[in-house]
Design a protein around this motif. Structure first.
Motif, PDB file in Angstrom:
ATOM      1  N   ASP A  27     -45.718  50.724  19.488  1.00  0.00           N
ATOM      2  CA  ASP A  27     -45.601  52.130  19.089  1.00  0.00           C
ATOM      3  C   ASP A  27     -45.206  52.261  17.619  1.00  0.00           C
ATOM      4  OD1 ASP A  27     -42.991  51.309  19.095  1.00  0.00           O
ATOM      5  OD2 ASP A  27     -42.275  52.805  20.531  1.00  0.00           O
ATOM      6  N   ALA A  28     -45.407  51.191  16.853  1.00  0.00           N
ATOM      7  CA  ALA A  28     -45.103  51.177  15.410  1.00  0.00           C
ATOM      8  C   ALA A  28     -43.634  51.483  15.131  1.00  0.00           C
ATOM      9  CB  ALA A  28     -46.000  52.169  14.669  1.00  0.00           C
ATOM     10  N   GLY A  29     -42.755  51.119  16.073  1.00  0.00           N
ATOM     11  CA  GLY A  29     -41.323  51.316  15.859  1.00  0.00           C
ATOM     12  C   GLY A  29     -40.808  52.695  16.191  1.00  0.00           C
ATOM     13  N   ARG A  30     -41.641  53.518  16.874  1.00  0.00           N
ATOM     14  CA  ARG A  30     -41.222  54.892  17.172  1.00  0.00           C
ATOM     15  C   ARG A  30     -40.004  54.921  18.098  1.00  0.00           C
ATOM     16  NH1 ARG A  30     -45.657  56.528  18.434  1.00  0.00           N
ATOM     17  NH2 ARG A  30     -46.211  57.862  16.674  1.00  0.00           N
ATOM     18  N   ASN A  31     -40.041  54.155  19.168  1.00  0.00           N
ATOM     19  CA  ASN A  31     -38.919  54.167  20.110  1.00  0.00           C
ATOM     20  C   ASN A  31     -37.637  53.652  19.459  1.00  0.00           C
ATOM     21  OD1 ASN A  31     -40.371  55.246  22.217  1.00  0.00           O
ATOM     22  ND2 ASN A  31     -40.896  53.252  23.118  1.00  0.00           N
ATOM     23  N   GLN A  32     -37.770  52.619  18.637  1.00  0.00           N
ATOM     24  CA  GLN A  32     -36.588  52.081  17.950  1.00  0.00           C
ATOM     25  C   GLN A  32     -36.019  53.123  16.980  1.00  0.00           C
ATOM     26  OE1 GLN A  32     -35.221  48.997  18.657  1.00  0.00           O
ATOM     27  NE2 GLN A  32     -33.516  49.787  17.442  1.00  0.00           N
ATOM     28  N   ALA A  33     -36.896  53.830  16.302  1.00  0.00           N
ATOM     29  CA  ALA A  33     -36.435  54.865  15.374  1.00  0.00           C
ATOM     30  C   ALA A  33     -35.757  56.005  16.129  1.00  0.00           C
ATOM     31  CB  ALA A  33     -37.606  55.379  14.541  1.00  0.00           C
ATOM     32  N   ASN A  34     -36.323  56.397  17.275  1.00  0.00           N
ATOM     33  CA  ASN A  34     -35.707  57.461  18.073  1.00  0.00           C
ATOM     34  C   ASN A  34     -34.329  57.051  18.585  1.00  0.00           C
ATOM     35  OD1 ASN A  34     -37.752  59.388  17.848  1.00  0.00           O
ATOM     36  ND2 ASN A  34     -38.914  58.527  19.564  1.00  0.00           N
ATOM     37  N   LEU A  35     -34.195  55.773  18.962  1.00  0.00           N
ATOM     38  CA  LEU A  35     -32.886  55.286  19.388  1.00  0.00           C
ATOM     39  C   LEU A  35     -31.894  55.318  18.234  1.00  0.00           C
ATOM     40  CD1 LEU A  35     -30.986  54.001  21.424  1.00  0.00           C
ATOM     41  CD2 LEU A  35     -31.954  51.760  20.828  1.00  0.00           C
ATOM     42  N   LYS A  36     -32.362  54.932  17.045  1.00  0.00           N
ATOM     43  CA  LYS A  36     -31.492  54.973  15.871  1.00  0.00           C
ATOM     44  C   LYS A  36     -31.054  56.408  15.570  1.00  0.00           C
ATOM     45  CE  LYS A  36     -29.395  53.356  12.231  1.00  0.00           C
ATOM     46  NZ  LYS A  36     -28.171  52.541  12.367  1.00  0.00           N
ATOM     47  N   ILE A  37     -31.992  57.352  15.704  1.00  0.00           N
ATOM     48  CA  ILE A  37     -31.650  58.761  15.481  1.00  0.00           C
ATOM     49  C   ILE A  37     -30.580  59.207  16.472  1.00  0.00           C
ATOM     50  CG2 ILE A  37     -32.538  61.118  15.665  1.00  0.00           C
ATOM     51  CD1 ILE A  37     -35.201  60.067  14.581  1.00  0.00           C
ATOM     52  N   ALA A  38     -30.755  58.837  17.749  1.00  0.00           N
ATOM     53  CA  ALA A  38     -29.780  59.227  18.764  1.00  0.00           C
ATOM     54  C   ALA A  38     -28.410  58.628  18.475  1.00  0.00           C
ATOM     55  CB  ALA A  38     -30.266  58.798  20.146  1.00  0.00           C
ATOM     56  N   GLN A  39     -28.379  57.384  18.014  1.00  0.00           N
ATOM     57  CA  GLN A  39     -27.099  56.746  17.700  1.00  0.00           C
ATOM     58  C   GLN A  39     -26.437  57.388  16.486  1.00  0.00           C
ATOM     59  OE1 GLN A  39     -28.565  52.726  17.339  1.00  0.00           O
ATOM     60  NE2 GLN A  39     -28.036  52.199  19.461  1.00  0.00           N
ATOM     61  N   VAL A  40     -27.234  57.722  15.476  1.00  0.00           N
ATOM     62  CA  VAL A  40     -26.668  58.394  14.295  1.00  0.00           C
ATOM     63  C   VAL A  40     -26.181  59.789  14.661  1.00  0.00           C
ATOM     64  CG1 VAL A  40     -27.210  59.308  12.011  1.00  0.00           C
ATOM     65  CG2 VAL A  40     -28.027  57.041  12.655  1.00  0.00           C
ATOM     66  N   ASP A  41     -26.946  60.486  15.512  1.00  0.00           N
ATOM     67  CA  ASP A  41     -26.500  61.807  15.965  1.00  0.00           C
ATOM     68  C   ASP A  41     -25.157  61.701  16.683  1.00  0.00           C
ATOM     69  OD1 ASP A  41     -28.684  63.090  14.924  1.00  0.00           O
ATOM     70  OD2 ASP A  41     -29.797  63.170  16.813  1.00  0.00           O
ATOM     71  N   ARG A  42     -24.982  60.632  17.476  1.00  0.00           N
ATOM     72  CA  ARG A  42     -23.701  60.425  18.146  1.00  0.00           C
ATOM     73  C   ARG A  42     -22.583  60.186  17.130  1.00  0.00           C
ATOM     74  NH1 ARG A  42     -22.331  55.783  21.023  1.00  0.00           N
ATOM     75  NH2 ARG A  42     -23.109  54.724  19.141  1.00  0.00           N
ATOM     76  N   ASP A  43     -22.857  59.387  16.093  1.00  0.00           N
ATOM     77  CA  ASP A  43     -21.850  59.137  15.057  1.00  0.00           C
ATOM     78  C   ASP A  43     -21.508  60.412  14.294  1.00  0.00           C
ATOM     79  OD1 ASP A  43     -21.892  56.506  15.833  1.00  0.00           O
ATOM     80  OD2 ASP A  43     -23.235  55.850  14.227  1.00  0.00           O
ATOM     81  N   ILE A  44     -22.528  61.238  14.035  1.00  0.00           N
ATOM     82  CA  ILE A  44     -22.274  62.527  13.380  1.00  0.00           C
ATOM     83  C   ILE A  44     -21.393  63.397  14.266  1.00  0.00           C
ATOM     84  CG2 ILE A  44     -23.362  64.682  12.629  1.00  0.00           C
ATOM     85  CD1 ILE A  44     -25.771  63.019  11.725  1.00  0.00           C
ATOM     86  N   ALA A  45     -21.691  63.419  15.568  1.00  0.00           N
ATOM     87  CA  ALA A  45     -20.898  64.224  16.497  1.00  0.00           C
ATOM     88  C   ALA A  45     -19.458  63.725  16.567  1.00  0.00           C
ATOM     89  CB  ALA A  45     -21.539  64.201  17.881  1.00  0.00           C
ATOM     90  N   VAL A  46     -19.258  62.414  16.458  1.00  0.00           N
ATOM     91  CA  VAL A  46     -17.897  61.876  16.428  1.00  0.00           C
ATOM     92  C   VAL A  46     -17.145  62.410  15.203  1.00  0.00           C
ATOM     93  CG1 VAL A  46     -16.520  59.781  16.103  1.00  0.00           C
ATOM     94  CG2 VAL A  46     -18.393  59.798  17.759  1.00  0.00           C
ATOM     95  N   ALA A  47     -17.800  62.355  14.044  1.00  0.00           N
ATOM     96  CA  ALA A  47     -17.161  62.846  12.816  1.00  0.00           C
ATOM     97  C   ALA A  47     -16.859  64.345  12.924  1.00  0.00           C
ATOM     98  CB  ALA A  47     -18.060  62.570  11.610  1.00  0.00           C
ATOM     99  N   GLN A  48     -17.785  65.097  13.508  1.00  0.00           N
ATOM    100  CA  GLN A  48     -17.561  66.530  13.660  1.00  0.00           C
ATOM    101  C   GLN A  48     -16.430  66.820  14.638  1.00  0.00           C
ATOM    102  OE1 GLN A  48     -21.568  67.643  14.756  1.00  0.00           O
ATOM    103  NE2 GLN A  48     -22.093  68.245  12.670  1.00  0.00           N
ATOM    104  N   TYR A  49     -16.352  66.025  15.685  1.00  0.00           N
ATOM    105  CA  TYR A  49     -15.253  66.177  16.644  1.00  0.00           C
ATOM    106  C   TYR A  49     -13.912  65.885  15.979  1.00  0.00           C
ATOM    107  CZ  TYR A  49     -12.217  64.965  20.601  1.00  0.00           C
ATOM    108  OH  TYR A  49     -11.171  64.878  21.478  1.00  0.00           O
ATOM    109  N   GLU A  50     -13.867  64.800  15.206  1.00  0.00           N
ATOM    110  CA  GLU A  50     -12.623  64.461  14.509  1.00  0.00           C
ATOM    111  C   GLU A  50     -12.262  65.528  13.484  1.00  0.00           C
ATOM    112  OE1 GLU A  50     -12.942  59.576  14.821  1.00  0.00           O
ATOM    113  OE2 GLU A  50     -13.650  60.615  13.019  1.00  0.00           O
ATOM    114  N   LYS A  51     -13.271  66.086  12.803  1.00  0.00           N
ATOM    115  CA  LYS A  51     -12.999  67.157  11.838  1.00  0.00           C
ATOM    116  C   LYS A  51     -12.464  68.403  12.561  1.00  0.00           C
ATOM    117  CE  LYS A  51     -13.048  69.521   8.002  1.00  0.00           C
ATOM    118  NZ  LYS A  51     -14.337  69.806   7.321  1.00  0.00           N
ATOM    119  N   ALA A  52     -13.000  68.701  13.751  1.00  0.00           N
ATOM    120  CA  ALA A  52     -12.506  69.849  14.512  1.00  0.00           C
ATOM    121  C   ALA A  52     -11.038  69.662  14.874  1.00  0.00           C
ATOM    122  CB  ALA A  52     -13.347  70.046  15.771  1.00  0.00           C
ATOM    123  N   ILE A  53     -10.665  68.440  15.248  1.00  0.00           N
ATOM    124  CA  ILE A  53      -9.266  68.151  15.557  1.00  0.00           C
ATOM    125  C   ILE A  53      -8.394  68.320  14.313  1.00  0.00           C
ATOM    126  CG2 ILE A  53      -7.660  66.339  16.252  1.00  0.00           C
ATOM    127  CD1 ILE A  53      -9.810  65.251  18.075  1.00  0.00           C
TER     128      ILE A  53
END
Length: 468
Positions: free
Chosen positions: A343-369
């Protein structure tokens, strides 16, 4: 038909598999375990346990809050967003079960010899239902559920903010009306002083400089009064916007900041962890983090085979009245397997996006606290000294009133010129304005602390919707 139902039942049993999402762990709170301002050891009321009806004791303000909860457009949009998110969750949840549809049809064929043959069918079937062996659909369902709950937390946060904004606007209007009344009194006093100076100047007792200074003082008061008249009108407009409807003549607050609009009991700050459990904006950030965590499971499942089932069962006959006779039954079962190979790396890229989105959400959660911690810490720091400021300002007003009385007596006796009296008037005017500001700050601080500690979720609030 029996075989079709058996296949469907077996498929449903296989579909109930675990998600590939990582195990969720709440990040550690990046704040201190104690507030920077020392708190009393006595147990006072917790804001989260006090409904707004109990906290706000002013009857007019209570009525305005009720009207705002029913009519404020921002809150209405937040409620509608919850309904929309709930519907989206319903759509996503439906993907976990097969969609069964019934169909009936007729096929007519004319041969070259002119013969027309007809085929009648009646079927019940499932079309392209994904067998969720690796939890892709379940992960998407979990993510949508958390997004729905986060939207409801956002609605609760909007409601708390609305109540606090409304109370602040109510208090600001009362304070500006008091400033307006003070400006009117000051203008009358300075106009009286101007007339007195004019008489004294005509009698040769006061100089032209004294007259000009008295005129400047009167014009300054006139300017302040005009500005405050405009400010009071703007305050009324702001309050009406928050309420969401025009206000009647008896709904406006009385001028003055000396009468509290909240209960007298001091709010307990408790521990920072208490705030994290009470504030819906922090809960919203955590729900968003949990949704991002679930999306990782869906991205991981994309690397595995995807199995979909298409099946149907029914009857067929060349004659309509023979459609349901014995021996007319038919069925079909067409499983399909899709295995990602290249798939020319599409699934791997989507997984990377999901992991980065999770890291962003962690930072946003910590900022909310961190933001919640600062909100409470700032309000507590102000509460620690605002009482002293009010008391000091009250003493300053009393002292400047006495100074003005002495200056006026010395002026009448000819011991001082008019400048000393005018200076005393200006000092008293500033001190009285400072007292209004200090009292306003004290009352707004109580509202701000109530909001920062997660209050405003009690009586008068609709019940939280639950997802099933």
């Amino acid at each position: 038909m029996t075989k079709f139902l058996s296949i469907l039942a077996a498929s449903l049993a296989l579909a109930g598999c675990a998600s590939l999402a990582p195990t969720y762990e709440r990040p550690a709170a990046p704040v201190a375990t104690q507030w920077p301002v020392p708190q009393a050891t006595t147990a006072d009321a917790k804001a989260a346990d006090i409904g707004w009806r109990e906290f706000f004791t002013d009857p007019k303000l209570q009525t305005l809050i009720e009207q705002a909860l029913a009519n404020n457009r921002d809150l209405r949009v937040a409620v509608l967003n919850v309904e929309r998110a709930q519907a989206q969750y319903g759509v996503q949840q439906a993907d976990r079960l097969p969609t069964v549809a019934a169909g009936a049809g007729q096929t007519a064929t004319r041969s070259p010899g002119g013969t027309i043959t007809r085929q009648y069918t009646a079927t019940l079937g499932v079309s392209a239902w994904e067998l969720d062996l690796f939890g892709r659909v379940k992960s998407l369902n979990d993510a949508t559920l958390q997004q729905y709950l986060a939207t409801d937390d956002a609605r609760r946060s909007t409601q708390i903010s609305l109540i606090a904004q409304l109370a602040g606007a109510y208090l600001t209007l009362a304070a500006d009306q008091e400033r307006h009344r003070l400006a009117e009194q000051t203008l009358r006093a300075r106009q009286d002083g101007l007339r007195l100076t004019q008489r004294l100047q005509g009698a040769g007792v006061a100089s032209t400089l004294d007259l000009r200074q008295a005129e400047i003082a009167a014009e300054t008061a006139q300017t302040d009064l005009a500005a405050l008249t405009s400010q009071v009108a703007q305050d009324r407009h702001a309050l009406a916007l928050l309420v969401g409807q025009p206000l009647g003549a008896g709904q406006w607050p009385a001028a003055g900041t000396d009468t509290p609009v909240t209960q007298a009991t001091e709010l307990s700050a408790g521990l920072p962890s208490d705030v994290l459990l009470a504030r819906p904006d922090v809960l919203q950030a955590e729900r968003t983090l949990q949704a991002a965590n679930a999306n990782i499971g869906a991205a991981r499942a994309a690397f595995f085979p995807r199995i979909s089932l298409t099946a149907s069962a029914g009857t067929a006959s060349t004659e309509l009245d023979g459609l349901f006779r014995s021996g007319s039954g038919l069925w079909s079962f067409m499983p399909q397997v899709s295995l990602p190979i290249f798939d020319a790396g599409r699934n791997q890229a989507n997984l990377k996006i999901a992991q980065v989105d999770r890291d962003i959400a962690v930072a946003q959660y910590e900022k909310a606290i961190q933001s919640a911690f600062r909100d409470v810490a700032d309000a507590l720091a102000q509460r620690a000294t605002i009482g002293q400021q009010v008391e000091s300002q009250q003493r300053l007003v009393a002292q400047t009133q006495d100074a003005l009385r002495l200056a006026e007596a010395r002026f009448r006796q000819g011991l001082d010129d008019r400048l000393a009296t005018l200076d005393a008037q200006r000092t008293l005017y500033g001190a009285e304005q400072g007292l209004i500001n200090a009292r306003l700050a004290q009352q707004v601080n109580r509202v701000t602390l109530y909001k920062a500690l997660g209050g405003g979720q009690g009586s008068g609030q609709g019940s939280r919707q639950s997802a099933s």
